[in-house]
Design a protein around this motif. Structure first.
Motif, PDB file in Angstrom:
ATOM      1  N   ALA A 199      94.407  75.783  16.403  1.00  0.00           N
ATOM      2  CA  ALA A 199      94.389  75.813  17.866  1.00  0.00           C
ATOM      3  C   ALA A 199      95.818  75.757  18.383  1.00  0.00           C
ATOM      4  N   LEU A 200      96.098  76.522  19.398  1.00  0.00           N
ATOM      5  CA  LEU A 200      97.424  76.535  20.023  1.00  0.00           C
ATOM      6  C   LEU A 200      97.433  75.571  21.206  1.00  0.00           C
ATOM      7  N   PRO A 201      98.612  75.135  21.639  1.00  0.00           N
ATOM      8  CA  PRO A 201      98.685  74.274  22.823  1.00  0.00           C
ATOM      9  C   PRO A 201      97.968  74.934  23.998  1.00  0.00           C
ATOM     10  N   GLY A 202      97.169  74.182  24.697  1.00  0.00           N
ATOM     11  CA  GLY A 202      96.463  74.720  25.853  1.00  0.00           C
ATOM     12  C   GLY A 202      95.014  75.072  25.581  1.00  0.00           C
ATOM     13  N   GLY A 203      94.649  75.358  24.291  1.00  0.00           N
ATOM     14  CA  GLY A 203      93.240  75.567  23.996  1.00  0.00           C
ATOM     15  C   GLY A 203      92.844  76.884  23.362  1.00  0.00           C
ATOM     16  N   LYS A 204      93.803  77.756  23.026  1.00  0.00           N
ATOM     17  CA  LYS A 204      93.448  78.987  22.318  1.00  0.00           C
ATOM     18  C   LYS A 204      93.155  78.651  20.855  1.00  0.00           C
ATOM     19  N   VAL A 205      91.998  79.111  20.342  1.00  0.00           N
ATOM     20  CA  VAL A 205      91.598  78.829  18.961  1.00  0.00           C
ATOM     21  C   VAL A 205      91.570  80.133  18.166  1.00  0.00           C
ATOM     22  N   ILE A 206      92.285  80.139  17.047  1.00  0.00           N
ATOM     23  CA  ILE A 206      92.326  81.300  16.159  1.00  0.00           C
ATOM     24  C   ILE A 206      91.483  80.977  14.925  1.00  0.00           C
ATOM     25  N   ILE A 207      90.452  81.786  14.677  1.00  0.00           N
ATOM     26  CA  ILE A 207      89.590  81.586  13.505  1.00  0.00           C
ATOM     27  C   ILE A 207      89.768  82.766  12.561  1.00  0.00           C
ATOM     28  N   GLN A 208      90.183  82.493  11.344  1.00  0.00           N
ATOM     29  CA  GLN A 208      90.399  83.539  10.355  1.00  0.00           C
ATOM     30  C   GLN A 208      89.099  83.826   9.594  1.00  0.00           C
ATOM     31  N   THR A 209      88.920  85.091   9.223  1.00  0.00           N
ATOM     32  CA  THR A 209      87.676  85.488   8.568  1.00  0.00           C
ATOM     33  C   THR A 209      87.457  84.741   7.254  1.00  0.00           C
ATOM     34  N   GLY A 210      88.554  84.304   6.607  1.00  0.00           N
ATOM     35  CA  GLY A 210      88.427  83.541   5.361  1.00  0.00           C
ATOM     36  C   GLY A 210      87.662  82.253   5.557  1.00  0.00           C
ATOM     37  N   LEU A 211      87.793  81.642   6.735  1.00  0.00           N
ATOM     38  CA  LEU A 211      87.055  80.412   7.034  1.00  0.00           C
ATOM     39  C   LEU A 211      85.556  80.702   7.111  1.00  0.00           C
ATOM     40  N   ILE A 212      85.194  81.740   7.881  1.00  0.00           N
ATOM     41  CA  ILE A 212      83.783  82.089   8.036  1.00  0.00           C
ATOM     42  C   ILE A 212      83.186  82.491   6.689  1.00  0.00           C
ATOM     43  N   GLU A 213      83.944  83.256   5.901  1.00  0.00           N
ATOM     44  CA  GLU A 213      83.445  83.739   4.612  1.00  0.00           C
ATOM     45  C   GLU A 213      83.127  82.586   3.652  1.00  0.00           C
ATOM     46  N   ASN A 214      83.938  81.518   3.697  1.00  0.00           N
ATOM     47  CA  ASN A 214      83.767  80.413   2.756  1.00  0.00           C
ATOM     48  C   ASN A 214      82.907  79.278   3.293  1.00  0.00           C
ATOM     49  N   ALA A 215      82.613  79.297   4.592  1.00  0.00           N
ATOM     50  CA  ALA A 215      81.735  78.269   5.166  1.00  0.00           C
ATOM     51  C   ALA A 215      80.285  78.561   4.808  1.00  0.00           C
ATOM     52  N   LYS A 216      79.469  77.519   4.750  1.00  0.00           N
ATOM     53  CA  LYS A 216      78.070  77.667   4.356  1.00  0.00           C
ATOM     54  C   LYS A 216      77.105  77.518   5.531  1.00  0.00           C
ATOM     55  N   SER A 217      77.640  77.066   6.687  1.00  0.00           N
ATOM     56  CA  SER A 217      76.737  76.832   7.823  1.00  0.00           C
ATOM     57  C   SER A 217      77.529  76.787   9.117  1.00  0.00           C
ATOM     58  N   TRP A 218      76.773  76.880  10.236  1.00  0.00           N
ATOM     59  CA  TRP A 218      77.409  76.711  11.548  1.00  0.00           C
ATOM     60  C   TRP A 218      78.029  75.314  11.650  1.00  0.00           C
ATOM     61  N   GLU A 219      77.356  74.306  11.069  1.00  0.00           N
ATOM     62  CA  GLU A 219      77.854  72.926  11.159  1.00  0.00           C
ATOM     63  C   GLU A 219      79.249  72.793  10.552  1.00  0.00           C
ATOM     64  N   GLU A 220      79.473  73.502   9.444  1.00  0.00           N
ATOM     65  CA  GLU A 220      80.807  73.446   8.822  1.00  0.00           C
ATOM     66  C   GLU A 220      81.859  74.089   9.729  1.00  0.00           C
ATOM     67  N   VAL A 221      81.532  75.238  10.288  1.00  0.00           N
ATOM     68  CA  VAL A 221      82.478  75.928  11.179  1.00  0.00           C
ATOM     69  C   VAL A 221      82.757  75.087  12.420  1.00  0.00           C
TER      70      VAL A 221
END
Length: 376
Positions: A199-221
């Motif tokens: 997350a950047l100052p102010g509230g912009k959130v950058i999510i990389q596809t590697g995170l989604i690919e390796n996560a197992k559920s919405w709860e993890e993300v």
């Protein structure tokens, strides 16, 4: 014969005083240097302390109060010719007592300074947090926007309105908690196999596809997103900058006007990507992120299971790094041990009887759709 560095005070000397060596011989105090010599006979001698904080030993002449010799070398009082002379016993005893009092006062002063500095160090984090709370959110947003412009040239952003809406719908309970703290969240996906989000100052959130690919559920993300947004709400970006300014600047800002920091913060904005969060900040983000998840009624166990996945990835990278020296593991030095973080969060989970909402079961479908997106 032992010599002691000393100063002669004499009305006939240019400037009134001159440095040289003091010695004791033939029942007199003897001063000499390359230019002159002077002596004070024992019969006319008085001994006492004086000068700044009584730290010098003065040998004065009873017959001429304008003349004296002094030294800071306390060993002179132990000189046999002086110490064995009964006429000086009380004066030497008093001088030693005065010197001990001076030393005690110096030690007390040093101790007080040490306590003050230690107090400042211990209170530093609280002062930094207090200053950060006074910083307008607009400063952080401006710095975050500046940084985002820089990142836009480096990252491959995925633009898909339907996927973004789907993600925001799932994240809505969590984002409401963030908005209560005064921050608006903007979401971005980037094509990058690294398991990461930030997350950047102010509230912009950058999510990389590697995170989604390796996560197992919405709860993890959601656990990861909550952690990253906690860096924003706890003002870790600006606290990190303030921490680097030095204690006197921090004191000045804590008890003065924080507007003087505006230029510093905004000028650093483009370099924030290179500022890593401290281990304390990471622990804080774990704690605050957990709180947001519970308040949003999203099962925080997802944060634990994601860290377990991350722990396995770290082990794999460590093994690879022994073979391939180009693998960079420097991020591990600035992050708390993942096993410790997992243990701390599992302790929080013990006895948790909260009721959590059931998140949609479409995570795998979302993952497939996101990963097959192409960059325009």
């Amino acid at each position: 014969m032992e010599n002691y560095q000393a100063i002669l005070i004499h009305p006939d000397v240019k400037g009134g005083r001159i440095s040289g060596n003091l010695s004791i011989k033939n029942n007199c105090i003897y001063f000499e240097n390359e230019e002159l010599t002077h002596q004070i006979n024992f019969i006319n001698l008085t001994i006492n302390t004086g000068g700044a904080s009584n730290r010098f030993i003065f040998f004065a002449d009873k017959t001429n109060t304008e003349i004296s010799i002094y030294t800071s070398d306390k060993k002179v009082l132990k000189n046999n010719l002086l110490a064995s002379n009964k006429n000086f016993k009380s004066e030497i005893s008093k001088s030693k007592s005065d010197l001990r009092k001076t030393l005690k006062g110096v030690l007390i002063a040093i101790a007080l300074v040490g306590i003050f500095i230690t107090g400042l160090y211990l209170a530093k984090d609280k002062m930094v947090e207090k200053i950060a709370d006074q910083v307008p959110a607009s400063w952080e947003k401006e710095a975050g926007d500046k940084l985002f412009s820089t990142l836009s040239l480096q990252y491959k952003f995925i633009k898909n309105d339907s996927l973004e809406k789907e993600f925001l719908k799932v994240a809505q309970p969590l984002l409401k908690q963030i908005e209560k703290d005064g921050f608006k969240v903007d979401l971005y996906f980037v094509k990058d196999p690294t398991i990461n989000a930030f997350a950047l100052p102010g509230g912009k959130v950058i999510i990389q596809t590697g995170l989604i690919e390796n996560a197992k559920s919405w709860e993890e993300v959601m656990g990861v997103v909550s952690h990253e947004l906690s860096h924003v709400t706890r003002r870790h970006h600006i606290r990190g900058i303030i921490n680097n300014l030095g204690i006197f600047t921090i004191l000045s800002a804590a008890f003065g006007d924080v507007s003087a920091l505006a230029g510093t913060f905004l000028n650093v904005g483009g370099e924030l990507a290179s500022l890593s969060n401290s281990r304390d900040f990471e622990h804080e983000a774990d704690e605050t992120g957990w709180k947001y998840l519970v308040q949003a009624k999203i099962n925080p166990k997802g944060l634990i299971t994601f860290f377990e996945t991350l722990s396995k990835e770290e082990k794999a990278n460590e093994i690879k790094s022994k073979v391939d020296e180009t693998i960079d593991l420097s991020f591990l030095s600035t992050h708390p041990n993942t096993k410790d973080r997992i243990s701390a969060l599992k302790e929080k989970l013990k006895g948790d009887k909260s009721a959590y909402i059931k998140l949609p079961d479409n995570f795998e479908k979302f993952k497939i759709e996101l990963l097959k997106q192409k960059i325009n």
